[in-house]
Design an enzyme around this catalytic site. Structure first.
Site, PDB file in Angstrom:
ATOM      1  N   GLY A 180     -15.826  -2.919   0.234  1.00  0.00           N
ATOM      2  CA  GLY A 180     -15.553  -1.950   1.286  1.00  0.00           C
ATOM      3  C   GLY A 180     -15.756  -0.520   0.836  1.00  0.00           C
ATOM      4  N   ASN A 222     -18.069   1.663   1.567  1.00  0.00           N
ATOM      5  CA  ASN A 222     -18.885   2.561   2.378  1.00  0.00           C
ATOM      6  C   ASN A 222     -18.061   3.571   3.180  1.00  0.00           C
ATOM      7  OD1 ASN A 222     -18.701  -0.251   3.946  1.00  0.00           O
ATOM      8  ND2 ASN A 222     -18.676   1.396   5.466  1.00  0.00           N
ATOM      9  N   GLY A 251     -13.755   5.477   3.733  1.00  0.00           N
ATOM     10  CA  GLY A 251     -12.343   5.574   3.398  1.00  0.00           C
ATOM     11  C   GLY A 251     -12.051   5.569   1.914  1.00  0.00           C
ATOM     12  N   GLY A 268     -12.365   3.249  -0.277  1.00  0.00           N
ATOM     13  CA  GLY A 268     -13.424   2.651  -1.078  1.00  0.00           C
ATOM     14  C   GLY A 268     -14.545   3.617  -1.376  1.00  0.00           C
ATOM     15  N   SER A 324       0.105  -2.249  -0.533  1.00  0.00           N
ATOM     16  CA  SER A 324       0.556  -1.344   0.529  1.00  0.00           C
ATOM     17  C   SER A 324       2.075  -1.245   0.497  1.00  0.00           C
ATOM     18  CB  SER A 324       0.110  -1.877   1.896  1.00  0.00           C
ATOM     19  OG  SER A 324       0.763  -1.205   2.957  1.00  0.00           O
ATOM     20  N   TYR A 352      -0.568  -7.540   9.286  1.00  0.00           N
ATOM     21  CA  TYR A 352      -1.150  -6.690   8.242  1.00  0.00           C
ATOM     22  C   TYR A 352      -0.260  -6.651   7.010  1.00  0.00           C
ATOM     23  CZ  TYR A 352      -2.680  -2.600   5.678  1.00  0.00           C
ATOM     24  OH  TYR A 352      -3.086  -1.754   4.665  1.00  0.00           O
TER      25      TYR A 352
END
Length: 306
Positions: free
Chosen positions: A21, A23, A25, A27, A149, A173
């Site tokens: 991931g 690409n 945020g 990442g 998280s 989540y």
């Protein structure tokens, strides 16, 4: 070190890091910061067009950046298997930053393999990827960094019903992130007991918001936030660039130990410089972790060869 930033990274030239991931945020900024330290970065993501734009953005800021694209859709186990084959063929891997994830799926959705989308992507996809890449990581005496998280504090894992039919978006989540963390800590314990050179570390970004993030052309961040909202949230949050610091420290700082939890040092771990922080004890409960791994192996058909 209380004031750690990516400027404290040693030269990472010659080290290969896979970032899922990458690409957008967190990442994206992890890729940018690791590339600036000299690492060869493999940006593993679903969309080649978005990855190409992100790689171009990195190279505008880091002209010498050695960044490559690898197709990977964590919501498809066949894509995970294909990525494992390609990445393993590169030779030893120094680190896997398991960053990608789904946040806030609108209504119950499913992966290609029929799993609830958030749990299937955030935990099961990364579980299969990590298990598949362990030999390449072992060859490099590498490390896996799992993205946790603060939401893990408010849920518990029911390993007999990991994806309840009654769907609740925030709970789903948080459950997926607790599973990620529980797996990460248990993997660390098993690696240590076996005398493996591989390390497993969990990191989290605190409260990292687009509106406080510096603009990067082509990666879709909100660069026009309401001023009043910024004033309210800035004291208790930070941008995705700073939110990536705990992840990057966990990847590149040899002083971060196996089994650590790396996150912001400030109040409630919402913002601040990255350091070792406490996780809620239930995230390290080993009986639950063992049942989670058994369930993950059964669901994915991938064995954790430890």
């Amino acid at each position: 070190m209380d004031n750690w930033s990516p400027a404290h990274l040693s030269d990472l030239s010659g080290r290969t890091v896979v970032v899922t991931g990458g690409n957008a945020g967190l990442g994206y900024f992890a890729c940018e910061q690791l590339a600036a330290a000299g690492a060869t970065v493999v940006m593993a993501s679903r969309n080649e067009q978005k990855a190409t734009a992100a790689i171009a953005a990195i190279r505008r800021r880091v002209p010498h950046a050695d960044v490559h694209y690898q197709e990977l859709d964590l919501a498809r186990l066949d894509s995970v298997r294909q990525a494992v084959e390609v990445l393993s063929s590169r030779g030893p891997l120094d680190a896997l930053l398991a960053n990608a994830g789904v946040v806030g799926a609108a209504g119950r959705q499913h992966t290609a393999d029929g799993f609830e989308l958030q749990f299937g992507t955030n935990h099961l996809g990364h579980f299969a990827l990590t298990a598949g890449l362990l030999p390449a990581l072992t060859a490099a005496r590498g490390r896996v960094v799992h993205l946790g998280s603060i939401s893990h504090r408010w849920v518990r894992l029911n390993t007999a019903d990991l994806m309840p039919a009654k769907y609740n978006n925030p709970r789903s989540y948080a459950t997926s992130k607790l599973a990620v963390m529980t797996f990460g800590f248990e993997l660390a314990a098993r690696l240590h007991l076996l005398g493996s050179p591989v390390q497993s570390i969990v990191a989290h970004p605190g409260l990292a918001l687009d509106m406080l993030t510096p603009h990067r052309p082509g990666i879709g961040l909100n660069d026009t936030p309401p001023a009043a909202q910024r004033r309210v949230l800035a004291p208790v949050s930070h941008g995705k660039d700073t939110g990536a610091w705990p992840l990057v420290r966990a990847v590149g700082d040899p002083g971060v130990d196996n089994g650590s939890y790396c996150g912001p040092s400030g109040w409630f771990q919402l913002r601040g410089h990255p350091t070792s922080v406490p996780a809620h004890p239930h995230a390290r409960e080993r009986n639950t972790a063992s049942r989670l791994i058994d369930a993950s192996e059964e669901l994915t058909g991938v064995q954790l060869a430890l």
